[in-house]
Design an enzyme around this catalytic site. Structure first.
Site, short mmCIF file in Angstrom:
data_model
loop_
_atom_site.label_atom_id
_atom_site.label_comp_id
_atom_site.label_asym_id
_atom_site.label_seq_id
_atom_site.Cartn_x
_atom_site.Cartn_y
_atom_site.Cartn_z
N GLU A 164 0.81 -1.22 0.00
CA GLU A 164 0.00 0.00 0.00
C GLU A 164 0.84 1.27 0.00
O GLU A 164 0.32 2.37 -0.15
CB GLU A 164 -0.93 0.02 1.23
CG GLU A 164 -2.07 -0.99 1.17
CD GLU A 164 -1.72 -2.37 1.70
OE1 GLU A 164 -0.53 -2.71 1.71
OE2 GLU A 164 -2.63 -3.10 2.11
N LYS A 186 -1.16 -10.30 23.46
CA LYS A 186 -1.61 -9.44 24.55
C LYS A 186 -1.71 -10.29 25.81
O LYS A 186 -2.61 -11.11 25.94
CB LYS A 186 -2.96 -8.82 24.20
CG LYS A 186 -3.09 -7.42 24.72
CD LYS A 186 -4.22 -6.69 24.07
CE LYS A 186 -4.18 -5.24 24.52
NZ LYS A 186 -5.31 -4.48 24.06
N TRP A 205 1.09 -5.55 25.82
CA TRP A 205 1.58 -6.07 24.55
C TRP A 205 2.97 -6.68 24.69
O TRP A 205 3.86 -6.10 25.31
CB TRP A 205 1.65 -4.96 23.50
CG TRP A 205 0.30 -4.55 22.99
CD1 TRP A 205 -0.88 -5.18 23.22
CD2 TRP A 205 0.00 -3.42 22.17
NE1 TRP A 205 -1.90 -4.51 22.58
CE2 TRP A 205 -1.39 -3.43 21.92
CE3 TRP A 205 0.77 -2.41 21.60
CZ2 TRP A 205 -2.02 -2.46 21.15
CZ3 TRP A 205 0.14 -1.45 20.83
CH2 TRP A 205 -1.25 -1.47 20.61
P1 AMP Z 1 3.80 -6.60 1.83
O1 AMP Z 1 2.69 -5.68 1.49
O2 AMP Z 1 3.59 -8.00 1.36
O3 AMP Z 1 5.12 -6.05 1.40
O4 AMP Z 1 3.84 -6.72 3.42
C1 AMP Z 1 4.00 -5.57 4.21
C2 AMP Z 1 4.18 -5.95 5.65
O5 AMP Z 1 5.43 -6.64 5.85
C3 AMP Z 1 4.30 -4.75 6.55
O6 AMP Z 1 3.04 -4.20 6.88
C4 AMP Z 1 5.02 -5.33 7.76
O7 AMP Z 1 4.13 -6.02 8.62
C5 AMP Z 1 5.95 -6.33 7.13
N1 AMP Z 1 7.29 -5.73 7.00
C6 AMP Z 1 7.82 -5.15 5.92
N2 AMP Z 1 9.08 -4.75 6.16
C7 AMP Z 1 9.35 -5.06 7.45
C8 AMP Z 1 10.48 -4.89 8.31
N3 AMP Z 1 11.61 -4.33 7.90
N4 AMP Z 1 10.36 -5.33 9.58
C9 AMP Z 1 9.22 -5.91 10.03
N5 AMP Z 1 8.14 -6.10 9.26
C10 AMP Z 1 8.20 -5.69 7.99
#
Ligand code: AMP
Length: 544
Positions: free
Chosen positions: A335, A444, A449
């Protein structure tokens, strides 16, 4: 919004993505674009040739009556032909919908039909998969296989190989641009962890601004001297925009095709003199296994962007201490086009005398560039302080961030125009974001958290661990408690107690998991990320 005072006296230079490839064609014409072919050999091209063949794609589409705005699917790995296709589709004003071949058939069928993809460009290796899908996708009129006639014999009437197809097209007839910058350019669906996948449709303007934003020095900061290996696939949020950024910067672009194993990635890094690369952590884990088994070093790589899921301390140390490579820990999502933050250093973090404190900064997901704004909010919507401890919902706004999902009239933003990322995190006084969880993965316990990501990061640093995951388990008193799931390195054995002892002192006592389970395989989703849904389902029985 037009100015109420004076007309704008600057040029109306619509920001459409054909300008990126035209720039690369004119000013970096001989800079190479290199890609691994299906037989494993390396194909060589350059920006001028990619642009010429992309024009042929546009001419081919218009000759067959494809109108602007039509969605064209691709089911392909990163290759020269795939890059030509996406520039050809977008330059012409059609919309390039990159489909992830690792998804299940029913998800792909849903996406193709929901997007109303009319044509699909596919790698020959995905022919059997596509032929399974097509009877369920009545809107698809034609398939172009990204190869030559020898690679896809005996095709039905509505399919043709790419080389035969573009051979007919005269590139000089291509009409690029000449449409408003808010025209849709590309479409990607989110991983779809709950419910149906949701489409995110990027405009030409949002893509160009994302390119400029992520090209900033403290972000990806690519230059004409860089050689960029885009391991992250084009079907994962347009390869994080890298083929756009490479064209804007005039970098050499290297595309790995279908081979993402450690040996093949290593070979490309070394033989092409790669200086910059990017992918999710799991890819780098495979590379490190290969490097350590064969006692090899990386000789040209300078920087690696790691994101998509949290980057571990072991990876940062492995790259930095073992190979002198700087790790840019990045956070973002489909997004957001996708880049949101990167862990570039500040004078204050660089100047920290204590190595552990510097590492703590590097492990955070980083700071926003100009072009992304971010707030963290409590349950009631109030902004949380930037004190590094108060967690909140991460909300974002910017010109490359979603306003509404594709074919959904409802705005996806709050009253202030911020989109809720579904991630939970803190922001410290220096502005560094730290993701502590996905809101749906939060644990939780007794109303407080617990960060699964933080426990995972520490547990995966245990010398015997290859991967670690923490999920919430139901608990009669505390409602939820953490359960640690570990995949050990090959040949290792370990007890649960070893892991619990390892965590003690590194996290608060009440964060220590109640139980540890060992698995042979970690379930990974279609973009290489841990699939916690599967783990929760597998270990659904209460632990206590
Ligand atoms: P996507 O849209 O498939 O790229 O997934 C996005 C989601 O991946 C984000 O909302 C995060 O929850 C997770 N994400 C992406 N980059 C990171 C990061 N560096 N550390 C932790 N979670 C991440």
């Amino acid at each position: 919004m037009d100015s109420v005072f004076e007309p704008d006296l600057m040029q109306r230079w619509e920001m459409t993505v054909d300008r990126l490839i035209v720039h690369a064609e004119r000013w970096h014409s001989t800079r190479e674009v290199v890609g691994r072919l299906a037989d494993g050999s390396i194909g060589r091209s350059n920006w001028a040739t990619v642009a010429r063949r992309a024009r042929q794609v546009s001419v081919g589409l218009s000759a067959h009556g494809i109108t602007r705005g039509t969605r064209i699917g691709t089911l392909a790995m990163n290759s020269i032909r795939h890059v030509e296709t996406w520039y050809g589709v977008m330059g012409y004003g059609a919309v390039c919908h990159t489909l992830n071949p690792r998804l299940f058939d029913d998800q792909l069928i849903y996406m193709i039909n929901h997007a109303d993809d009319r044509w699909i460009f596919a790698d020959p290796i995905f022919r059997a998969q596509l032929e399974r899908l097509l009877p369920h996708c009545p809107g698809v009129e034609k398939v172009i296989y990204l190869g030559d006639s020898s690679e896809v014999p005996a095709l039905p009437a509505n399919a043709i190989d790419y080389e035969t197809w573009i051979a007919e097209a005269d590139p000089s007839l291509a009409a690029w641009g000449q449409f408003p910058e808010r025209t849709p350019a590309a479409l990607c669906y989110t991983s779809g962890t709950t419910g149906n996948p949701k489409g995110v449709q990027y405009s030409h303007r949002s893509q160009i601004l994302h390119t400029l934003v992520s090209g900033q020095r403290d972000f990806l900061g690519l230059s004409a001297r860089d050689t960029l290996l885009s391991v992250v696939p084009m079907f994962h949020v347009n390869a994080w925009g890298l083929p756009f950024i490479a064209a804007a910067a005039g970098s050499k672009l290297v595309l790995p095709g279908a081979r993402l194993d450690g040996a093949s990635v290593y070979e490309l890094l070394e033989s092409e003199g790669v200086t910059f690369t990017a992918a999710v952590p799991t890819v780098w884990q495979l590379l490190f296994d290969f490097l350590s088994e064969n006692n090899l070093r990386l000789s040209t790589l300078k920087r690696v962007a790691i994101g998509g899921s949290a980057c571990t301390e072991a990876l940062i140390r492995g790259f930095r201490d073992g190979h002198g490579v700087e790790v840019l820990h990045a956070w973002g999502m489909t997004e957001m086009s996708p880049i949101g933050t990167i862990s570039g250093p500040l004078p204050v973090s660089l100047g920290e005398p204590d190595e552990a404190t510097r590492m703590a900064y590097n492990l955070k997901q980083g700071r926003v560039p100009f072009g992304v704004d971010l707030k963290i909010t409590a349950e009631n919507g109030d902004r949380q302080p930037h004190d590094g401890t108060a967690p909140g919902h991460i909300m974002v706004s910017g010109p490359s961030i979603i306003q509404s999902y594709f074919r959904d009239d409802k705005p996806a933003v709050d009253a202030e125009g911020y989109f809720d990322t579904g991630d939970i995190g803190t922001v410290d006084p220096q502005g560094y974001l730290q993701i502590t969880d996905r809101s749906k993965d939060l644990i939780k316990s007794g109303g407080e958290w617990i960060s699964s990501v933080e426990i995972e990061n520490i547990a995966s640093g245990h010398p015997k661990a290859l991967m670690a995951a923490v999920v919430a388990m139901p608990h009669p008193k505390w409602r939820e408690r953490p359960l640690l799931v570990v995949k050990l390195r090959p040949g290792q054995t370990a007890t649960a107690q070893e892991f619990l002892d390892y965590l003690k002192g590194k996290i608060a006592n009440w964060w220590i998991p109640d139980e540890v389970r060992f698995v042979d395989e970690m379930p990974l989703g279609a973009t290489g990320k841990l699939d916690k849904k599967v783990l929760r389902a597998k270990f659904a029985a209460p632990v206590i």
